[in-house]
Design an enzyme around this catalytic site. Structure first.
Site, PDB file in Angstrom:
ATOM      1  N   TYR A 229     -13.116 -22.679 -90.122  1.00 20.34           N
ATOM      2  CA  TYR A 229     -13.286 -21.398 -89.436  1.00 20.34           C
ATOM      3  C   TYR A 229     -14.706 -21.382 -88.870  1.00 20.34           C
ATOM      4  O   TYR A 229     -15.674 -21.590 -89.606  1.00 20.34           O
ATOM      5  CB  TYR A 229     -13.084 -20.228 -90.392  1.00 20.34           C
ATOM      6  CG  TYR A 229     -11.708 -20.183 -91.007  1.00 20.34           C
ATOM      7  CD1 TYR A 229     -10.690 -19.430 -90.434  1.00 20.34           C
ATOM      8  CD2 TYR A 229     -11.422 -20.911 -92.165  1.00 20.34           C
ATOM      9  CE1 TYR A 229      -9.417 -19.397 -91.004  1.00 20.34           C
ATOM     10  CE2 TYR A 229     -10.155 -20.876 -92.729  1.00 20.34           C
ATOM     11  CZ  TYR A 229      -9.164 -20.120 -92.143  1.00 20.34           C
ATOM     12  OH  TYR A 229      -7.914 -20.094 -92.695  1.00 20.34           O
TER      13      TYR A 229
ATOM     14  N   HIS B 235      -8.203 -17.258 -86.729  1.00 17.03           N
ATOM     15  CA  HIS B 235      -7.450 -18.485 -86.973  1.00 17.03           C
ATOM     16  C   HIS B 235      -8.426 -19.646 -87.159  1.00 17.03           C
ATOM     17  O   HIS B 235      -9.491 -19.686 -86.537  1.00 17.03           O
ATOM     18  CB  HIS B 235      -6.516 -18.790 -85.806  1.00 17.03           C
ATOM     19  CG  HIS B 235      -5.309 -17.897 -85.758  1.00 17.03           C
ATOM     20  ND1 HIS B 235      -4.295 -17.958 -86.693  1.00 17.03           N
ATOM     21  CD2 HIS B 235      -4.957 -16.923 -84.890  1.00 17.03           C
ATOM     22  CE1 HIS B 235      -3.371 -17.059 -86.404  1.00 17.03           C
ATOM     23  NE2 HIS B 235      -3.747 -16.414 -85.320  1.00 17.03           N
TER      24      HIS B 235
ATOM     25  N   LYS C 157      -4.439 -26.290 -83.478  1.00 18.88           N
ATOM     26  CA  LYS C 157      -5.730 -26.709 -83.983  1.00 18.88           C
ATOM     27  C   LYS C 157      -6.086 -28.071 -83.388  1.00 18.88           C
ATOM     28  O   LYS C 157      -5.214 -28.807 -82.935  1.00 18.88           O
ATOM     29  CB  LYS C 157      -5.737 -26.784 -85.501  1.00 18.88           C
ATOM     30  CG  LYS C 157      -5.301 -25.488 -86.188  1.00 18.88           C
ATOM     31  CD  LYS C 157      -5.357 -25.590 -87.687  1.00 18.88           C
ATOM     32  CE  LYS C 157      -4.563 -24.481 -88.351  1.00 18.88           C
ATOM     33  NZ  LYS C 157      -4.894 -23.138 -87.891  1.00 18.88           N
TER      34      LYS C 157
END
Length: 382
Positions: free
Chosen positions: A306, A317, A348
């Site tokens: 993060y 997210h 990601k």
């Protein structure tokens, strides 16, 4: 009538108007004397497949030129990895790129790329003469191994067993966050089998620093207890923040005070071997970069990160999945594809952290920082 080529060593020579027809107009081969050019075997095969060459004589003593099928088979027998290299070359040509082999004396040999690169693909509209490189392409078969070190800056073209091609972009990456949290000056914890519990943790440790996981449950009578993973605890102990309570032993074997960092690292090595040292180094580097690393277990990774945590109540997210590997690690293309596909599926970026193991001067001392090479790999559509 289309011209005929003549195989001379590792190149196919084509005379007549070959320079204007193939090199000047479409970037094939390299010029020789006059209008003659030399083609690499892959380039010649592609022109044969397209019908732009009528044939190639395989040696000086053979008068009859052969077509694509026989030339392809002969080159596959004589040249390592010819078939997979041809498939990638033809695919990128069909996508509108001019290419040349990334080795001397071909034009792509002038590019500053590693020896493992097979082709240079030039920017659309550019030819080998202009030298504007778009993709340094390394061709990889599905069953080959792929060293992780030095991959940054390459385009990987993985050819699977059904001759489909998947492209990956490998880039040097660095993870930089914007989380502003300073841990408290002192914490006291208890070392358990594979975690550390801080019984009276300040609210901010979890809520704003996103350290650990609270011990919670319905009608819980215990408040303020936070469980830290061993890497979290070892990092805090190395920074002088976390100490271990007397309940786990008031002194080391030599009678001195408890060395919390060394004790936690030793426990980490007991749990997962030298891999713990690598994970700890990467964890510390991420925290130093103001990013918050948390376990990536659910995604098959070491960490998820993060970048900007203000409060766990409003958690963004996670942006990266991080997998820690040694500097000599070799990917299998299947493994690489799985990691990258999973990361993309959960929105990601897949990052590999290459780091060696460096221990302290004594065998059980806390791990020393090692160099970390960050390698980001993602899917690419040329």
């Amino acid at each position: 009538m289309q011209p005929t080529g003549h195989l001379r060593g590792d190149a196919v020579h084509v005379a007549g108007d070959a320079r204007q027809r193939f090199h000047d107009s479409s970037g094939y081969g390299r010029p020789l004397q006059g209008n003659e050019i030399a083609l690499s075997r892959v380039e010649a095969a592609h022109l044969l497949f397209r019908g732009d060459l009528s044939g190639v004589t395989l040696d000086e003593g053979e008068s009859d030129p052969v077509g694509f099928e026989r030339f392809f088979v002969a080159c596959a027998a004589a040249t390592e990895r010819f078939a997979v290299r041809y498939l990638v070359y033809a695919d990128l040509r069909d996508r509108g790129f001019y290419l040349s082999p990334a080795r001397d004396p071909w034009p792509g040999g002038d590019a500053d790329v590693p020896g493992a690169v097979d082709f240079i693909a030039y920017e659309r509209g550019s030819t080998p003469d202009t030298g504007n490189v778009k993709y340094p392409v390394q061709v990889v078969g599905e069953r080959e191994s792929l060293p992780a070190a030095g991959l940054a800056g390459r385009t990987l073209a993985v050819v699977d067993e059904e001759s489909d091609i998947t492209y990956f972009e490998a880039a040097a990456g660095a993870i930089a966050g914007a989380t502003e949290y300073e841990p408290p000056a002192t914490l006291d914890g208890v070392l358990l089998a594979d975690r550390v519990v801080v019984w009276d943790a300040p609210d901010g440790l979890y809520e704003r620093g996103f350290y650990g996981q609270p011990l919670t449950g319905r009608a819980a009578a215990v408040e303020g207890a936070v469980q830290l993973s061993l890497v979290e605890a070892a990092s805090l102990a190395a920074d002088g923040v976390l100490s271990l309570s007397a309940s786990v032993g008031a002194a080391d074997a030599d009678g001195g005070p408890v060395n919390a960092a060394a004790r936690i690292v030793a426990r980490g090595r007991d749990v997962e071997g030298e891999r713990f040292d690598r994970r700890l180094t990467v964890y510390k580097r991420l925290r130093e970069a103001d990013a918050v690393p948390k376990t990536g277990f659910k995604f098959g990774a070491d960490f998820r990160t993060y970048l900007d945590v203000e409060t766990v109540e409003d958690l963004p997210h996670s942006e990266h999945l991080v997998r820690v590997v040694g500097p000599a690690h070799e990917f299998s293309p299947r493994e690489l594809s799985l990691d990258v596909r999973l990361a993309g599926g959960v929105r990601k970026e897949m990052v590999f952290a290459l780091t060696a193991v460096k221990r302290g001067d004594s065998g059980d001392a806390a791990a020393r920082d090692s160099d970390v090479e960050w390698l980001a790999i993602g899917r690419l559509t040329p």
